[in-house]
Motif scaffolding. Structure first.
Motif, PDB file in Angstrom:
ATOM      1  N   ASN A   1      63.104 -11.918   7.372  1.00 26.34           N
ATOM      2  CA  ASN A   1      64.725 -12.420   8.231  1.00 26.34           C
ATOM      3  C   ASN A   1      65.449 -11.242   7.966  1.00 26.34           C
ATOM      4  O   ASN A   1      66.745 -12.211   7.521  1.00 26.34           O
ATOM      5  CB  ASN A   1      64.498 -13.518   9.498  1.00 26.34           C
ATOM      6  N   MET A   2      65.542 -10.682   6.592  1.00 25.94           N
ATOM      7  CA  MET A   2      66.444  -9.710   6.185  1.00 25.94           C
ATOM      8  C   MET A   2      66.799  -8.702   6.133  1.00 25.94           C
ATOM      9  O   MET A   2      66.447  -8.012   5.670  1.00 25.94           O
ATOM     10  CB  MET A   2      65.957  -9.683   3.898  1.00 25.94           C
ATOM     11  N   VAL A   3      67.562  -8.925   7.829  1.00 23.42           N
ATOM     12  CA  VAL A   3      68.136  -7.861   8.272  1.00 23.42           C
ATOM     13  C   VAL A   3      68.733  -7.047   7.520  1.00 23.42           C
ATOM     14  O   VAL A   3      69.770  -7.121   7.560  1.00 23.42           O
ATOM     15  CB  VAL A   3      68.440  -8.738   9.933  1.00 23.42           C
ATOM     16  N   ILE A   4      68.628  -5.135   7.881  1.00 27.94           N
ATOM     17  CA  ILE A   4      68.849  -4.317   7.354  1.00 27.94           C
ATOM     18  C   ILE A   4      69.958  -3.520   8.129  1.00 27.94           C
ATOM     19  O   ILE A   4      69.287  -3.645   9.435  1.00 27.94           O
ATOM     20  CB  ILE A   4      68.194  -2.867   6.816  1.00 27.94           C
ATOM     21  N   THR A   5      70.900  -3.815   8.244  1.00 28.03           N
ATOM     22  CA  THR A   5      72.283  -3.447   9.312  1.00 28.03           C
ATOM     23  C   THR A   5      72.897  -1.908   8.817  1.00 28.03           C
ATOM     24  O   THR A   5      72.690  -1.604   7.032  1.00 28.03           O
ATOM     25  CB  THR A   5      73.735  -4.113   9.434  1.00 28.03           C
ATOM     26  N   GLY A   6      73.878  -1.099   9.595  1.00 29.28           N
ATOM     27  CA  GLY A   6      74.731  -0.106   9.087  1.00 29.28           C
ATOM     28  C   GLY A   6      76.113  -0.312   8.463  1.00 29.28           C
ATOM     29  O   GLY A   6      76.107   0.662   8.180  1.00 29.28           O
ATOM     30  N   MET A   7      75.911  -1.326   7.927  1.00 32.38           N
ATOM     31  CA  MET A   7      77.315  -1.665   7.306  1.00 32.38           C
ATOM     32  C   MET A   7      76.867  -2.464   6.144  1.00 32.38           C
ATOM     33  O   MET A   7      77.793  -3.611   5.909  1.00 32.38           O
ATOM     34  CB  MET A   7      78.288  -2.770   8.106  1.00 32.38           C
ATOM     35  N   ASP A   8      75.445  -2.773   5.225  1.00 29.39           N
ATOM     36  CA  ASP A   8      75.892  -3.319   4.646  1.00 29.39           C
ATOM     37  C   ASP A   8      76.220  -3.293   3.594  1.00 29.39           C
ATOM     38  O   ASP A   8      76.936  -2.620   3.347  1.00 29.39           O
ATOM     39  CB  ASP A   8      74.368  -3.785   4.034  1.00 29.39           C
ATOM     40  N   GLY A   9      76.090  -4.287   2.099  1.00 23.38           N
ATOM     41  CA  GLY A   9      77.871  -3.967   0.892  1.00 23.38           C
ATOM     42  C   GLY A   9      76.094  -3.265  -0.029  1.00 23.38           C
ATOM     43  O   GLY A   9      75.849  -2.652   0.568  1.00 23.38           O
ATOM     44  N   GLN A  10      76.387  -3.188  -0.598  1.00 23.93           N
ATOM     45  CA  GLN A  10      75.405  -2.903  -2.202  1.00 23.93           C
ATOM     46  C   GLN A  10      73.756  -3.194  -2.418  1.00 23.93           C
ATOM     47  O   GLN A  10      72.601  -2.225  -2.532  1.00 23.93           O
ATOM     48  CB  GLN A  10      76.140  -2.974  -3.293  1.00 23.93           C
ATOM     49  N   ILE A  11      73.469  -4.236  -1.161  1.00 23.74           N
ATOM     50  CA  ILE A  11      72.112  -4.570  -1.741  1.00 23.74           C
ATOM     51  C   ILE A  11      71.888  -4.856   0.033  1.00 23.74           C
ATOM     52  O   ILE A  11      71.790  -5.061   0.931  1.00 23.74           O
ATOM     53  CB  ILE A  11      72.274  -6.066  -2.043  1.00 23.74           C
ATOM     54  N   ALA A  12      70.868  -3.296   0.436  1.00 21.12           N
ATOM     55  CA  ALA A  12      70.044  -3.457   2.224  1.00 21.12           C
ATOM     56  C   ALA A  12      69.713  -5.885   2.473  1.00 21.12           C
ATOM     57  O   ALA A  12      69.056  -5.506   1.688  1.00 21.12           O
ATOM     58  CB  ALA A  12      68.229  -2.377   2.067  1.00 21.12           C
ATOM     59  N   GLY A  13      70.324  -5.368   3.318  1.00 24.73           N
ATOM     60  CA  GLY A  13      70.130  -6.717   3.902  1.00 24.73           C
ATOM     61  C   GLY A  13      70.782  -7.831   3.526  1.00 24.73           C
ATOM     62  O   GLY A  13      71.348  -9.073   3.922  1.00 24.73           O
ATOM     63  N   ASP A  14      72.137  -7.759   3.155  1.00 27.81           N
ATOM     64  CA  ASP A  14      72.658  -8.587   2.277  1.00 27.81           C
ATOM     65  C   ASP A  14      73.567  -9.772   3.059  1.00 27.81           C
ATOM     66  O   ASP A  14      74.073 -10.545   3.298  1.00 27.81           O
ATOM     67  CB  ASP A  14      73.806  -8.171   0.333  1.00 27.81           C
ATOM     68  N   MET A  15      73.936  -8.549   4.240  1.00 24.93           N
ATOM     69  CA  MET A  15      74.748  -9.605   4.915  1.00 24.93           C
ATOM     70  C   MET A  15      74.114 -10.402   5.781  1.00 24.93           C
ATOM     71  O   MET A  15      74.762 -11.419   6.529  1.00 24.93           O
ATOM     72  CB  MET A  15      75.153  -8.419   6.255  1.00 24.93           C
ATOM     73  N   PHE A  16      72.862 -10.681   5.586  1.00 19.94           N
ATOM     74  CA  PHE A  16      71.976 -11.751   6.370  1.00 19.94           C
ATOM     75  C   PHE A  16      71.295 -12.212   5.402  1.00 19.94           C
ATOM     76  O   PHE A  16      69.515 -13.133   6.050  1.00 19.94           O
ATOM     77  CB  PHE A  16      71.020 -10.891   7.526  1.00 19.94           C
ATOM     78  N   LEU A  17      71.684 -13.202   4.196  1.00 17.54           N
ATOM     79  CA  LEU A  17      70.342 -13.148   3.134  1.00 17.54           C
ATOM     80  C   LEU A  17      70.363 -15.123   3.409  1.00 17.54           C
ATOM     81  O   LEU A  17      69.530 -15.437   3.822  1.00 17.54           O
ATOM     82  CB  LEU A  17      71.157 -13.029   2.313  1.00 17.54           C
ATOM     83  N   ARG A  18      71.680 -15.207   4.877  1.00 14.80           N
ATOM     84  CA  ARG A  18      71.644 -16.891   5.012  1.00 14.80           C
ATOM     85  C   ARG A  18      70.655 -16.977   5.773  1.00 14.80           C
ATOM     86  O   ARG A  18      69.506 -17.976   6.309  1.00 14.80           O
ATOM     87  CB  ARG A  18      73.015 -17.211   5.921  1.00 14.80           C
ATOM     88  N   ASP A  19      69.849 -15.602   7.253  1.00 20.90           N
ATOM     89  CA  ASP A  19      69.150 -15.997   7.421  1.00 20.90           C
ATOM     90  C   ASP A  19      67.655 -15.793   7.056  1.00 20.90           C
ATOM     91  O   ASP A  19      66.141 -15.850   7.954  1.00 20.90           O
ATOM     92  CB  ASP A  19      68.481 -15.137   8.779  1.00 20.90           C
ATOM     93  N   ALA A  20      67.713 -15.396   5.705  1.00 15.27           N
ATOM     94  CA  ALA A  20      66.339 -14.769   5.048  1.00 15.27           C
ATOM     95  C   ALA A  20      65.269 -16.035   4.799  1.00 15.27           C
ATOM     96  O   ALA A  20      65.811 -17.012   4.458  1.00 15.27           O
ATOM     97  CB  ALA A  20      66.918 -13.762   4.435  1.00 15.27           C
ATOM     98  N   PHE A  21      64.272 -15.756   4.555  1.00 18.31           N
ATOM     99  CA  PHE A  21      63.302 -17.042   3.672  1.00 18.31           C
ATOM    100  C   PHE A  21      61.425 -16.556   3.200  1.00 18.31           C
ATOM    101  O   PHE A  21      61.700 -15.112   3.949  1.00 18.31           O
ATOM    102  CB  PHE A  21      62.985 -17.649   5.173  1.00 18.31           C
ATOM    103  N   ILE A  22      61.408 -16.891   2.752  1.00 17.61           N
ATOM    104  CA  ILE A  22      59.969 -16.243   2.164  1.00 17.61           C
ATOM    105  C   ILE A  22      58.885 -16.615   2.300  1.00 17.61           C
ATOM    106  O   ILE A  22      58.832 -18.354   3.148  1.00 17.61           O
ATOM    107  CB  ILE A  22      60.038 -16.503   0.743  1.00 17.61           C
ATOM    108  N   GLN A  23      57.779 -16.347   2.841  1.00 22.39           N
ATOM    109  CA  GLN A  23      56.722 -16.585   3.404  1.00 22.39           C
ATOM    110  C   GLN A  23      55.503 -16.256   2.876  1.00 22.39           C
ATOM    111  O   GLN A  23      55.308 -15.102   3.059  1.00 22.39           O
ATOM    112  CB  GLN A  23      56.214 -15.967   4.601  1.00 22.39           C
ATOM    113  N   LYS A  24      54.961 -17.293   1.739  1.00 19.63           N
ATOM    114  CA  LYS A  24      53.899 -16.676   0.970  1.00 19.63           C
ATOM    115  C   LYS A  24      52.969 -17.480   0.984  1.00 19.63           C
ATOM    116  O   LYS A  24      52.908 -19.003   1.135  1.00 19.63           O
ATOM    117  CB  LYS A  24      54.003 -16.541  -1.206  1.00 19.63           C
TER     118      LYS A  24
END
Length: 563
Positions: A540-563
């Motif tokens: 859920n770390m979504v890449i957009t066309g307007m990210d900052g320096q890190i791909a997907g950094d606009m939506f780190l609030r929605d990201a999670f880890i599944q291990k």
């Protein structure tokens, strides 16, 4: 976009997010059955150190990558780059009385749940303080000019020669006020069709006046132990630690007023060498990485790494910008010679592994105003390049001073520099000198206009042509790094910013872009495509066309880890 500084975009290069209970942004990318499991910690690479993370001062994409984790603005962009409410309860329109009938007064009601990370309420006064501060002549904020349509903003910004009392009066006259704790009013000089998009950008994030008063300009800098006592934000994460030239550490904001993030720790490393970052990724020390130059095709074919590749076209254009204020690149014919001496497709194929697309113009594909016919007069043509060189007064390069190409010594930039050196030698018969810099030092050099020829990128702050032209090429504009100045272009820009008829507005910007491309303040090079490796457990770390320096950094609030 910033953006990209990307190295850079300033990216430029950028924006934030949102949705639902206010700050829970619309996002996609999670498949049915994906749920958080294991340690919710992620390690990413920022690629270098920042000069500032003060929202009013910042301009580069890597700076925005940090700020958007800590702050929420009035409005934001979702994963499809649609404008959505954030701290504001709704997007202002004429219909909901958020915009006056004449288009000059904006009234924004704030979400009463919005709080700072220390539990204090976010109020309209926090936005008033920030908006006034972005015009502070002592800050000389590069993005201040984006907001000069706010009544009184430019006058205060230009008041460095005024007395202290006169400056206070000018600051108080800026057209922004708190009607009450939850109502913000902003007055404009003229209607501005894209003003709501400007309200989503970092220069007008809320800022705590008491923290600036207590810590001065060090409020956004780390203490000796790396802690950030003055850096109070209203976003989903707290910046717990900034160990300069090494890493940032973020943890969840316990008083976050929206949907709480799942990640419990984010680490941004500052690894400038792409080979080091890539090796760390293979050793599971990072959760995402670029790949060394020229390995893209092999990476996609690799049975293990291929499925981990993440690709997406970006609203980003890179070029090789000239400092047109100083010899020798104040000579248009010389700029034309260099523009015709670079094989852009070879750069995409040989250096970038086929990732990205050739650009002969400025506004990228996917944006209103993109025109594939622009710049064709400057495609690779060694014969024409040498003719321009003679017109410039340097036949066969005779009499030309040493040309210095400055670049950030990070990522694939050294490979680009070597490629460029070879191209200019092969197609113009000129030897250029390569000057690598640490990322933060190059950005400082470019900001001070002390460079000669440098790699530069711009990423969309918002998806509209007026984000790509007046603030980058207007005379004296805050993000005008080349020093370009053309009264005819300035006149077109003034018209474009005021025009409410969208068809007429886009025609004005089309004419303005053609003027820029013809004048060659930079060699337009390519449009970026994100190409990174990401571990399969990152969800859920979504890449957009307007990210900052890190791909997907606009939506780190929605990201999670599944291990």
């Amino acid at each position: 976009m910033k953006k990209n500084t990307l190295f850079f975009s300033l990216l430029s290069v950028l924006v934030t997010l949102s949705l639902l209970l206010a700050p829970a942004c619309k996002s996609t990318g999670t498949t049915t059955g994906d749920k958080p499991s294991g340690e919710q910690s992620i390690v990413l690479n920022l690629g270098g150190e920042n000069n500032t993370i003060d929202p009013n001062r910042a301009s580069w994409s890597n700076e925005r990558s940090v700020m958007m984790q800590v702050f929420d603005g009035l409005l934001a962009f979702d994963t499809e780059l649609n404008l959505v409410p954030m701290v504001a309860k709704e997007i202002p329109t004429v219909a909901n009385k958020g915009i006056s009938a004449d288009g000059k007064t904006y009234t924004l009601k704030l979400n009463t749940k919005a709080t700072w990370s220390d539990g204090a309420k976010v109020t309209a006064k926090d936005f008033v303080f920030s908006i006034r501060r972005v015009f502070d002549p002592n800050l000389a904020a590069e993005y201040a000019s984006f907001y000069f349509n706010i009544v009184g903003g430019e006058a205060y910004f230009s008041s460095a020669d005024k007395t202290a009392a006169e400056q206070v009066a000018l600051k108080d006259a800026i057209g922004v006020r708190a009607v009450n704790d939850t109502t913000l009013e902003i007055k404009l000089i003229d209607p501005l069709p894209t003003f709501t998009q400007l309200l989503a950008l970092w220069p007008v994030y809320p800022i705590r006046e008491d923290m600036v008063t207590k810590y001065g300009e060090k409020w956004a800098q780390p203490a000796e132990d790396g802690s950030m006592p003055g850096y109070i934000g209203n976003g989903p994460f707290i910046l717990k630690e900034w160990v300069q030239s090494d890493h940032y550490t973020f943890v969840p904001n316990p008083n976050y007023w929206g949907t709480k993030p799942t990640l419990t720790k984010i680490t941004f490393k500052m690894i400038e060498d792409i080979n080091v970052c890539y090796a760390g990724y293979l050793n599971n020390e990072e959760d995402q990485s670029g790949v060394p130059a020229g390995t893209e095709i092999a990476t996609m074919a690799d049975p293990v790494l291929g499925p981990q590749v993440q690709r997406k076209a970006q609203l980003v254009t890179y070029g090789l910008q000239f400092n047109v204020t100083k010899p020798p690149f104040n000579n248009k014919a010389l700029r034309q010679a260099f523009a015709c001496a670079v094989d852009r497709q070879a750069y995409i194929d040989q250096i970038r592994g086929g990732v990205g697309t050739v650009s002969l113009g400025w506004i990228p594909p996917g944006m209103p105003g993109f025109d594939a016919t622009l710049g064709t007069q400057y495609k690779l043509d060694p014969v024409k390049a040498k003719e321009y060189l003679t017109q410039a007064g340097y036949p066969n390069g005779v009499g030309l001073p040493v040309i210095k190409f400055q670049y950030a010594n990070s990522g694939t930039n050294p490979t680009l520099a070597a490629f460029l050196q070879e191209q200019i030698k092969q197609n113009l018969g000129i030897n250029i000198s390569l000057e690598p810099y640490a990322s933060k030092d190059l950005s400082a050099l470019v900001n001070a206009k002390e460079f000669q020829w440098a790699f530069y990128g711009w990423g969309a702050d918002y998806p509209d042509p007026d984000n790509w032209l007046p603030q980058l090429f207007g005379t004296g504009a805050g993000n005008n790094k080349t020093g370009y100045s053309n009264p005819a272009f300035d006149t077109l820009s003034a018209q474009g910013l005021k025009e409410l008829d969208n068809t007429k507005r886009l025609k004005i910007w089309a004419d303005a872009q053609k003027m820029i491309v013809d004048d060659v303040p930079m060699v337009f090079l390519f449009n970026r495509e994100t190409f990174v490796l990401r571990k399969p457990w990152v969800k859920n770390m979504v890449i957009t066309g307007m990210d900052g320096q890190i791909a997907g950094d606009m939506f780190l609030r929605d990201a999670f880890i599944q291990k």
